[in-house]
Design an enzyme around this catalytic site. Structure first.
Site, short mmCIF file in Angstrom:
data_model
loop_
_atom_site.label_atom_id
_atom_site.label_comp_id
_atom_site.label_asym_id
_atom_site.label_seq_id
_atom_site.Cartn_x
_atom_site.Cartn_y
_atom_site.Cartn_z
N GLY A 585 85.47 52.97 29.45
CA GLY A 585 85.49 53.44 30.63
C GLY A 585 84.50 54.66 31.02
N GLY A 587 83.46 57.89 33.71
CA GLY A 587 83.84 58.68 34.87
C GLY A 587 82.99 59.71 35.42
N GLY A 588 83.43 60.58 36.30
CA GLY A 588 82.30 61.57 36.44
C GLY A 588 82.33 62.66 35.42
N GLY A 590 82.91 61.97 32.20
CA GLY A 590 82.49 61.67 30.69
C GLY A 590 82.70 60.21 30.49
N THR A 591 82.81 59.65 29.37
CA THR A 591 82.96 58.41 29.05
C THR A 591 84.37 58.19 28.10
OG1 THR A 591 80.70 58.16 28.85
CG2 THR A 591 81.75 56.56 27.99
N VAL A 592 84.81 57.01 28.32
CA VAL A 592 86.07 56.90 27.32
C VAL A 592 85.66 55.82 26.44
CG1 VAL A 592 88.36 56.09 27.70
CG2 VAL A 592 87.38 57.31 29.51
N LYS A 605 88.48 60.19 25.48
CA LYS A 605 87.65 60.61 26.52
C LYS A 605 86.77 61.83 26.01
CE LYS A 605 89.21 63.10 30.18
NZ LYS A 605 90.07 62.99 31.59
N ASP A 701 95.39 63.93 42.24
CA ASP A 701 94.74 62.75 42.12
C ASP A 701 95.06 61.27 41.88
OD1 ASP A 701 91.99 61.59 42.63
OD2 ASP A 701 91.10 62.15 40.76
#
Ligand code: NAG
Ligand code: NAG
Ligand code: NAG
Ligand code: NAG
Ligand code: NAG
Ligand code: NAG
Ligand code: NAG
Ligand code: NAG
Ligand code: NAG
Ligand code: NAG
Length: 872
Positions: A585, A587-588, A590-592, A605, A701
């Protein structure tokens, strides 16, 4: 014609008392009922020293001090010369403080007994505040009398005969603003249950008199009724004291023979007698006339008469026998301002009428509203166990204007009101929680916070089925807490507040609960649901740009990271992720990456090194997830907080996020059942954050891509980077910058975000679940689209066409209604997450039993709830 006696005032003049004392002193008690049994008596001399007691010299009555019966008031002595006063008359208790002051008597014979109660008031210039005063007397919660003092030399007495319905009998003095109430004596006498029976009302004494030259009471009258002499005049011959008289068949009233052996005979053989007293047209009169023949009549003599009240025939013709006859009316007579009881000879009679004793009462029903007895007993015990110094007097729940401070009651049954809340916060309690509280079985809210309570938190608190709120914060309770209590809290049926200490309290989210607000009956359009899925973590890559030194300081200071055993070093993380090979994954922040710890899959994460914002989110997420554990919230496995590399390790969620399943054209279509289950899971996770945690946590969120699905499609909430825990005061009005994702943001939250904002976002997720449309697609908001489609009458058209009609219409409609309620523009109109969970569970159940719970209100669809006002 002359009237005999009348208007014997209740205020008995002092001279009578002097007389009475004198006579009694001279009198050698003639014991008709040779008994000296005061076991049914409570005789209180108000105002004597604490703990004092004595035997009345004239009466032989055992007086006790009022200590133990009352907690307020001040002791005084009368300033009169005490010559000729009975001892109890020389002292009194005065009440300068409270509006209501109550004596509480608890006769050992208990309730459902008939008692005679007598209250006495002799002012005697005890204070300098003036003798004129007026106050009210209450028996329990019922008005008894108004005491109007104008003469310090007159004793006022009030007497009542009363069948009690509770073990505690309270006598209350109410300050009505006309001077401090006071009281000199209080007497309780147990009567035989068949005395004065047959009335649904209580008997308020007006007069009780007989023909004699001395006042009779205990021990001649073993029930200590007081029989005052009737005054006589020249129309009467002598009082005949007869040995003829015997207790008759109608001996129910147990009139002492001393009293009924006497009768006055008129001089003239033709003489009609009248007994007069003043009263009120509102009075309901109950009259007892005791008659026995005291003369030996010759064969040519006849005594026969009728009795009339205010001209209306009552009894007769009566020819008295030597055995006692008592005449009484079971149905009250209407009184008048001046009452006349007439004894008229019949034509046959050549002897004048006689009677021996008479009792006049007014009858009034006492409602006896009261607190349910076990509750009242429990709260009194609690009070005394803790030595509480509150003005808790009389009945706890009644009258409502005198409700005990800190208590609240349910008045559904006024004959047994129940205590539903008790607030003893900051009341200086110490010691353990008293077991008496176990008897408050209807209690819903118990606040014991900020005391000095110690010991174990008792098990019984978990057995109080109605308890929904329990605040134990600010005490020193031993650990561990009872498992049942924690389980209830975890389940959400109890809102438990206590500080978290150590590992053993962990995982229970103690400072709150996931209560099922069944009692709050928020009317929600019904429905069903489903939900979602989710995804993996979002992610980021990392690197913390701050200087090494600065970051290190931060890390050291931050108490979030004290839990060492969940902390991993960066090199361990490298190892876990196999040097960051598999990205699952992005996202804004970081990376998973996919990883594995001891064979278990995890998601890692890694924060991007780009922003300070990212670090903040990292901190708040770690802090939050360390405290929160719930089956529908992604589990935090660990974290990495090395100087400039930050990472969070979660459980691995094999089926990604809900958004992927709904929108990304996966070939596996989520079935209707599965959608419902996902919705329910996600709702439970959110409900736990809102209602199970103290302070509540707002996710901020909520969206499909933040709902993750494990290999069994169990849904869990993820991504708590924006989440905030708010203190209790903030819980409803949180001032914080609005965050979240476009399409899911609460429109009614101009820069405030509350738990209701999450409800809104969740409503959007529900709509996505139903429709498989994105929150915003082609610039059309999903809410507008659903509302307009439904308004056109095409309800089926909103359901995801990929389901090809494989859904339950009933649960679908309910789900739509629920979703629409959640996205109500006004946050106040939105249900709580607890309500949502409840509805979803109902739907799920209906779905599983292939049988929808009938709900007339939900079909047809409630369009009103859909036309929510638009922003003003
Ligand atoms: C109290 O008693 C006095 C004297 O009997 C009387 O004048 C006064 O009106 C009474 N007060 C009330 C309120 O009944
Ligand atoms: C009272 O009455 C009794 C008889 O009933 C009599 O013997 C006695 O002398 C009387 N006492 C007074 C003070 O009148
Ligand atoms: C009743 O009888 C007595 C004698 O026993 C007599 O003296 C009296 O006058 C009679 N009285 C009446 C009213 O007949
Ligand atoms: C009772 O007697 C009195 C006087 O003797 C008379 O005035 C009255 O009318 C009588 N009452 C009735 C109800 O006969
Ligand atoms: C007692 O309950 C009745 C209803 O049963 C109510 O009308 C009355 O006001 C109550 N009285 C008090 C003193 O609360
Ligand atoms: C008692 O409870 C009722 C109903 O729940 C509520 O309306 C009332 O405000 C409460 N009173 C107090 C003093 O807390
Ligand atoms: C109990 O009383 C205190 C202050 O007297 C108040 O702050 C607190 O909110 C009350 N507790 C409940 C549960 O209402
Ligand atoms: C609870 O109530 C029952 C029945 O009234 C009583 O027997 C018992 O003593 C009470 N328990 C406590 C701990 O007060
Ligand atoms: C609380 O209780 C402890 C132990 O009984 C006692 O030592 C302490 O003084 C108490 N504190 C207060 C504030 O009452
Ligand atoms: C105890 O906790 C409850 C629930 O959080 C709260 O309503 C109450 O105000 C608290 N009491 C005090 C004194 O803070």
């Amino acid at each position: 014609m002359l009237y005999e006696t009348s208007n014997m005032p209740l205020a008995v003049e002092m001279k009578m008392f002097r007389h009475f004392i004198l006579i009694l002193l001279l009198h050698v008690a003639r014991l008709v009922y040779a008994q000296n049994d005061q076991s049914g008596f409570i005789t209180i001399d108000c105002g004597i020293d604490k703990g004092a007691d004595y035997t009345g010299s004239a009466t032989g009555l055992n007086y006790v001090s009022d200590d133990g019966f009352i907690e307020s008031g001040e002791n005084y002595k009368v300033t009169l010369s005490t010559n000729g006063l009975a001892s109890y008359q020389t002292t009194l208790r005065s009440f300068p403080e409270n509006e209501r002051n109550c004596y509480t008597l608890r006769p050992q014979q208990g309730k459902n007994n008939r008692y005679l109660m007598r209250a006495r008031f002799l002012h005697g210039n005890y204070d300098s505040l003036g003798q004129n005063r007026q106050f009210d007397l209450y028996l329990g919660t019922d008005y008894w009398a108004t005491i109007n003092i104008t003469d310090p030399w007159s004793e006022h007495t009030r007497e009542i005969i009363h069948l009690t319905s509770s073990d505690d009998i309270s006598v209350c003095l109410i300050n009505t603003g006309h001077g401090n109430p006071f009281i000199s004596g209080l007497e309780l006498r147990l009567l035989d249950i068949d005395m004065y029976e047959g009335h649904s009302v209580s008997l308020f004494l007006v007069n009780r008199q007989y023909f004699g030259n001395k006042t009779v009471r205990y021990e001649d009258d073993m029930y200590d009724r007081i029989w005052y002499p009737l005054s006589m005049d020249t129309n009467y011959n002598t009082v005949i004291n007869s040995d003829l008289v015997s207790a008759g068949q109608s001996d129910d009233e147990k009139v002492p023979l001393t009293v009924v052996s006497n009768a006055a005979i008129a001089i003239s053989s033709t003489y009609n007698r009248v007994y007069k007293w003043s009263g009120d047209t509102a009075d309901n009169l109950i009259i007892y006339i005791h008659i026995a023949e005291v003369e030996i009549l010759k064969s040519n003599q006849t005594r026969e008469f009728n009795i009339f009240l205010n001209g209306v025939y009552l009894f007769g013709p009566i020819s008295p026998k030597t055995s006692l006859t008592t005449l009484t009316n079971k149905t009250p007579y209407t009184g008048s301002s001046s009452n006349r009881l007439q004894f008229n000879q019949t034509q046959n009679s050549n002897r004048p009428p006689i009677y021996n004793a008479i009792e006049i009462y007014t009858g009034k029903e006492l409602l006896q509203n009261q607190t349910e007895e076990t509750d009242a007993f429990a709260i009194r015990n609690t009070k005394s166990a803790y030595g509480l110094k509150r003005n808790w007097q009389g009945d706890p729940c009644f009258p409502q204007e005198f409700l005990w401070n800190g208590l609240n009651c349910s008045y559904r049954n006024p004959k047994a009101a129940r205590i539903i809340s008790l607030n003893l916060s900051s009341s200086g309690l110490s010691g353990e929680i008293v077991t008496a509280l176990a008897n408050l079985t209807m209690i819903e809210s118990l606040d014991l916070s900020y005391n000095n309570l110690t010991g174990a938190v008792p098990q019984f608190l978990a057995s109080l089925d109605n308890l929904k709120l329990l605040n134990l914060t600010g005490n020193n309770f031993a650990r561990p807490l009872p498992a049942e209590l924690l389980a209830k809290s975890k389940k959400g049926s109890l809102f438990l507040s206590i500080e978290v200490i150590g590992d053993q309290d962990k995982g229970y989210c103690l400072n709150g609960s996931c209560k099922n607000k069944k009692h709050t009956k928020v009317v929600i359009p019904v429905i069903v649901a489903i939900v979602v899925v989710f995804v993996l973590l979002i992610a980021f890559a990392i690197v913390w740009k701050y200087k090494w030194r600065k970051t290190k300081d931060l890390a050291i200071k931050d108490d979030v990271f004290k839990q060492r055993n969940q902390q991993y070093t960066y090199s361990e993380v490298q190892n876990i992720t196999n040097n960051f090979t598999t990205v699952i994954g992005k996202g804004g922040f970081g990376t998973v990456f996919h990883g594995s710890i001891e064979g278990n899959q995890v998601a890692v994460k890694i924060l991007s090194e780009s922003s300070a914002q990212g670090y903040k989110e990292f901190q708040s997420e770690v802090k939050l997830l360390m405290d929160v554990r719930h089956k529908n919230i992604t589990l935090l496995v660990g974290y990495c907080n090395d100087s400039n590399r930050k990472g969070i390790i979660y459980e691995y969620m094999a089926n990604g996020n809900l958004g992927q399943h709904l929108f990304d054209g996966y070939s596996d279509i989520l079935s209707w059942d599965r959608r419902l289950q996902i919705g329910c899971d996600a709702a439970e996770g959110l409900a736990y954050m809102h209602h199970g945690c103290r302070p509540p946590i707002v996710h901020r969120d909520v969206k499909s891509s933040n709902i993750l699905l494990n290999e069994g499609f169990q849904a869990k909430l993820a991504d708590f980077g924006l989440s905030r825990a708010f203190t209790a005061e903030d819980a409803t009005h949180v001032s914080t910058i609005v965050a979240g994702t476009y399409g899911y943001i609460d429109p009614d939250s101009t820069n405030r975000l509350t738990v209701k904002s999450d409800v809104y976002s969740f409503g959007v997720v529900l709509l996505e679940l139903i429709t498989s449309r994105r929150a915003i697609s082609k610039n059309i908001n999903i809410i507008d689209w659903v509302k307009s489609t439904v308004a056109e009458g095409h309800v089926e058209h909103i359901i995801d066409p990929k389901l090809q009609g494989n859904f339950n219409r009933d649960t679908a409609w309910k789900l739509v209604e629920l979703a629409i309620a959640c996205v109500s523009y006004a946050s106040i109109k939105r249900p709580t997450m607890n309500d949502v969970v409840l509805e979803l569970k109902n739907c799920l159940q209906a779905e599983q039993t292939h049988h929808c719970i009938p709900d007339n209100e939900s079909l047809p669809l409630n369009l009103e709830s859909m036309s929510d006002p638009m922003p003003r």
